[in-house]
Design an enzyme around this catalytic site. Structure first.
Site, PDB file in Angstrom:
ATOM      1  N   SER A  90      80.919   5.141  33.017  1.00  0.00           N
ATOM      2  CA  SER A  90      79.926   4.394  31.306  1.00  0.00           C
ATOM      3  C   SER A  90      79.360   5.418  31.265  1.00  0.00           C
ATOM      4  CB  SER A  90      79.606   2.970  31.467  1.00  0.00           C
ATOM      5  OG  SER A  90      78.882   2.711  30.393  1.00  0.00           O
ATOM      6  N   SER A  91      78.449   5.056  29.776  1.00  0.00           N
ATOM      7  CA  SER A  91      77.730   6.487  29.166  1.00  0.00           C
ATOM      8  C   SER A  91      76.418   5.149  28.975  1.00  0.00           C
ATOM      9  CB  SER A  91      77.926   6.964  27.690  1.00  0.00           C
ATOM     10  OG  SER A  91      79.079   7.705  28.356  1.00  0.00           O
ATOM     11  N   ASN A 114      83.417  -2.546  25.191  1.00  0.00           N
ATOM     12  CA  ASN A 114      83.767  -1.835  25.313  1.00  0.00           C
ATOM     13  C   ASN A 114      83.704  -1.213  23.358  1.00  0.00           C
ATOM     14  OD1 ASN A 114      84.453   1.387  24.848  1.00  0.00           O
ATOM     15  ND2 ASN A 114      86.799   1.101  26.214  1.00  0.00           N
ATOM     16  N   THR A 133      78.190  -4.344  26.179  1.00  0.00           N
ATOM     17  CA  THR A 133      79.242  -3.829  26.177  1.00  0.00           C
ATOM     18  C   THR A 133      80.436  -5.248  26.047  1.00  0.00           C
ATOM     19  OG1 THR A 133      80.304  -2.028  24.961  1.00  0.00           O
ATOM     20  CG2 THR A 133      80.130  -2.478  27.057  1.00  0.00           C
ATOM     21  N   ARG A 153      78.896  -3.802  35.556  1.00  0.00           N
ATOM     22  CA  ARG A 153      79.462  -3.200  34.728  1.00  0.00           C
ATOM     23  C   ARG A 153      81.483  -4.176  34.613  1.00  0.00           C
ATOM     24  NH1 ARG A 153      80.922   0.093  30.831  1.00  0.00           N
ATOM     25  NH2 ARG A 153      82.964   1.923  31.257  1.00  0.00           N
ATOM     26  N   ASP A 212      87.762   2.830  29.795  1.00  0.00           N
ATOM     27  CA  ASP A 212      86.863   3.981  29.410  1.00  0.00           C
ATOM     28  C   ASP A 212      87.018   4.521  30.601  1.00  0.00           C
ATOM     29  OD1 ASP A 212      85.051   3.472  28.171  1.00  0.00           O
ATOM     30  OD2 ASP A 212      83.599   2.760  28.449  1.00  0.00           O
ATOM     31  N   GLY A 227      76.881   3.324  21.369  1.00  0.00           N
ATOM     32  CA  GLY A 227      77.812   4.583  20.627  1.00  0.00           C
ATOM     33  C   GLY A 227      78.184   5.387  21.573  1.00  0.00           C
ATOM     34  N   GLY A 228      78.724   4.792  22.536  1.00  0.00           N
ATOM     35  CA  GLY A 228      80.026   5.554  23.170  1.00  0.00           C
ATOM     36  C   GLY A 228      79.703   6.836  24.183  1.00  0.00           C
ATOM     37  N   THR A 269      78.529  -1.437  20.999  1.00  0.00           N
ATOM     38  CA  THR A 269      77.773  -1.906  22.899  1.00  0.00           C
ATOM     39  C   THR A 269      76.745  -2.067  21.875  1.00  0.00           C
ATOM     40  OG1 THR A 269      79.164  -0.048  24.114  1.00  0.00           O
ATOM     41  CG2 THR A 269      77.018  -0.592  24.964  1.00  0.00           C
TER      42      THR A 269
HETATM   43  N1  GLY Z   1      81.980   1.537  26.666  1.00  0.00           N
HETATM   44  C1  GLY Z   1      81.334   2.196  26.708  1.00  0.00           C
HETATM   45  C2  GLY Z   1      80.708   2.902  27.685  1.00  0.00           C
HETATM   46  O1  GLY Z   1      80.883   2.172  29.111  1.00  0.00           O
HETATM   47  O2  GLY Z   1      79.981   3.955  27.473  1.00  0.00           O
END
Ligand code: GLY
Length: 572
Positions: A455-456, A404, A402, A107, A426, A476-477, A384
């Site tokens: 993050s998701s 973002n 990603t 990350r 984020d 998809g965030g 992403t």
């Molecule tokens: N940037 C989207 C995530 O990491 O969830």
């Protein structure tokens, strides 16, 4: 070791382009994974040229990590809105021989100059432009370090050989697809602001490249070649680092030479759980994905979803109620574990799920009115990307990475061809103010120097009796978590094959805003029943672009989500 035979491969997307073969063959294996000696493996990715590169690596004897590394670099060329060198991500690596799964955290990280209030403007309001589209939005990229670490620990082929196909695609160029042309047109304004970005993605007349045009990325080819020759130091200490720092200086960004030199990818323990006898291994913090996939599954385990049926109003209601409770916890408890004590064990415990279940009314939606409502979740297209690889030895990689938002900050570091992320967005710029995905958060995810934004992303591997059952993930965030959960529910509860599990209409609830978003395929009858239960139902654009591999009857089945048309599942 038993080889997996691929007899039926489900191709949900059809674009297939030939790419040059790898320059070098495999070298002596090292690390935990041995190169596949058999004849079966599979790759699923959101873009077909990168998928072809991955399967070429497998066919030449590379293992799943070798293929994943080659695809990670290739997608930076062929899917520039999300594939990247200037972003970050997470890679789950499952080694068949040991039965162990590693979670590689690459990350992005806040630069040392970052401060909690750095995105507050006049009157203490969040300055969204600064947070998303300025040089200050860029966090220290992790992708190059992450892919290099994965290769060093688990791969078997030279980095240079694995990067070579990406170099050639960047240098020779390739034809812009309809899907890429659409994405470029949507983000034209973001790219046009920066001459180094405009030079690559726009025509000389300032219009975005159109379908059928050729996208050549000469600077990116040079950067990739340097990384292949010099390793990750080229990016973090060498010529590329110098250019990134120069770009930051010219645009008021914070990343300094020391931030790049100090970046480290981290191998973490996966977060684990069980669901109806299946073992779930997924990404731990700084992703919220794994914890909440498991938390939602734990809550749902108390209901007979199979009897309620896929996408019935009753099963959607339960999923929405479980998701609301999980996303509420996300906003309070989740952050970078190196800065914040995340109660992972409690959040993923069956007892906690049982307690949450008690608060769910089977007939009525619980209103999400505890926190002031935020802006509606913005609905960007996939920003992403995920890919999944299984090799003949049973090794598996599930990787989500990603920039973002699509094309990240939109800023290319001049002279590198590398698009830079806007992952700083984020973080929680201010408690109570939703981020680009409508997500709320608190101190756990406040900006701090050296911290990783929450993050998701949820790359997930599911085992049955120690063997691969399913590996998946999605862009998809905020919707990544519920998308992955639905793939798992469709496969485990509803016994769907991976094609049906992928194509089935999706729903999403994230607590705030208090909206149950559904895809068009959810029937009007079902929507009416949900509204009668008190849900505010909104039909939205497609959610997610899963790239999944399922093992069934000793065979591998792949599905590239048809919601994203350039993807491909390729087995051999
Ligand atoms: N940037 C989207 C995530 O990491 O969830």
């Amino acid at each position: 070791m038993a080889f997996v035979r691929v007899r039926h491969v489900l191709h949900l997307s059809v674009l297939l382009l030939a790419v040059p073969a790898l320059a070098d063959g495999p070298v002596r294996p090292h690390g935990l994974l041995h190169p596949a000696a058999g004849k079966a493996g599979m790759v699923v990715a959101q873009e077909a040229q990168a998928a072809r590169i991955g399967v070429d690596v497998l066919q030449r004897g590379g293992n799943a990590v070798d293929a994943a590394v080659a695809m990670g670099f290739a997608l930076a060329v062929t899917l520039p809105r999300a594939g990247n060198l200037g972003g970050g991500g997470f890679m789950m690596v499952h080694a068949a021989e040991t039965g162990r799964t590693a979670a590689i955290d690459y990350r992005e990280t806040a630069p040392r100059g970052a401060t909690q209030d750095m995105f507050l403007g006049a009157g203490g309001k969040v300055d969204k432009e600064r947070e998303r589209y300025s040089h200050k939005a860029v966090a220290v990229p992790g992708t190059v370090a992450g892919l290099a670490l994965a290769l060093r620990q688990y791969g078997s082929m030279p980095l240079k050989a694995l990067i070579a196909p990406a170099v050639r695609l960047a240098e020779d160029g390739f034809v812009v697809s309809q899907d890429m042309a659409k994405a470029l047109a949507r983000h034209e304004e973001r790219l046009a602001r920066w001459p180094a970005s405009a030079k690559i993605f726009l025509r000389p007349d300032g219009q975005p490249l159109r379908a059928g045009d050729r996208l050549v990325q000469a600077d990116l080819a040079a950067s990739l070649r340097l990384i292949g020759e010099q390793g990750p130091d080229a990016f973090y200490r060498g010529a590329i680092a110098e250019r990134i720092v120069a770009e930051m200086k010219s645009g008021g960004g914070l990343i300094a030479a020391g931030d790049l030199a100090g970046y480290r990818a981290i191998v973490r323990q996966p977060v684990t759980g069980t669901y109806r006898g299946y073992e779930i291994r997924s990404m731990p913090p700084p992703s919220s994905g794994g914890i909440h996939v498991i938390q939602i599954l734990n809550i749902l385990e108390g209901y007979d979803l199979a009897a309620l049926g896929p996408n019935s109003a009753a099963s959607i209601h339960l999923l929405a109620e479980a998701a609301k409770r999980a996303y509420a916890d996300r906003s309070r408890h989740l952050g970078d574990p190196d800065f914040w004590k995340v109660p992972s064990a409690g959040l993923t415990s069956k007892n906690y799920a049982a307690a949450l279940r008690k608060s769910i009314d089977l007939a009525r939606a619980t209103p999400s009115d505890e926190i002031a409502p935020g802006e509606p979740a913005r609905f960007e297209g996939p920003n992403t990307t995920h890919f999944t690889v299984a090799d003949a030895e049973g090794n598996v990689v599930a990787n989500t990475y990603t920039l973002n938002l699509s094309y990240g900050s939109g800023i290319v570091a001049a002279g590198t061809g590398i698009l830079l992320n806007n992952e700083m967005a984020d973080f929680v710029a201010k408690p109570g103010v939703p981020n680009a995905f409508g997500l709320l958060g608190d101190d756990a995810n406040a900006v701090a120097a050296g911290k990783r934004p929450l993050s998701s992303m949820s790359p997930t591997i599911v085992l049955k009796d120690g063997k691969l059952f399913l590996a998946t993930g999605s862009p998809g965030g905020s919707r990544i978590i519920t998308t992955v959960v639905q793939i798992l529910l469709n496969a485990i509860d509803h016994r769907m094959n991976i094609a049906d599990a992928t194509a089935a209409p999706r729903v999403h609830h994230q607590w705030q805003p208090d909206t149950l978003r559904v895809e068009q395929g959810i029937s009007p009858d079902t929507r009416r029943l949900l509204e009668a239960m008190g849900h505010r139902v909104e039909i939205g654009p497609p959610m997610g672009a899963t790239q999944s591999i399922m093992q069934s009857g000793g065979r591998l089945f792949g599905a590239s989500d048809p919601r994203s048309p350039d993807g491909r599942a390729i087995g051999y």
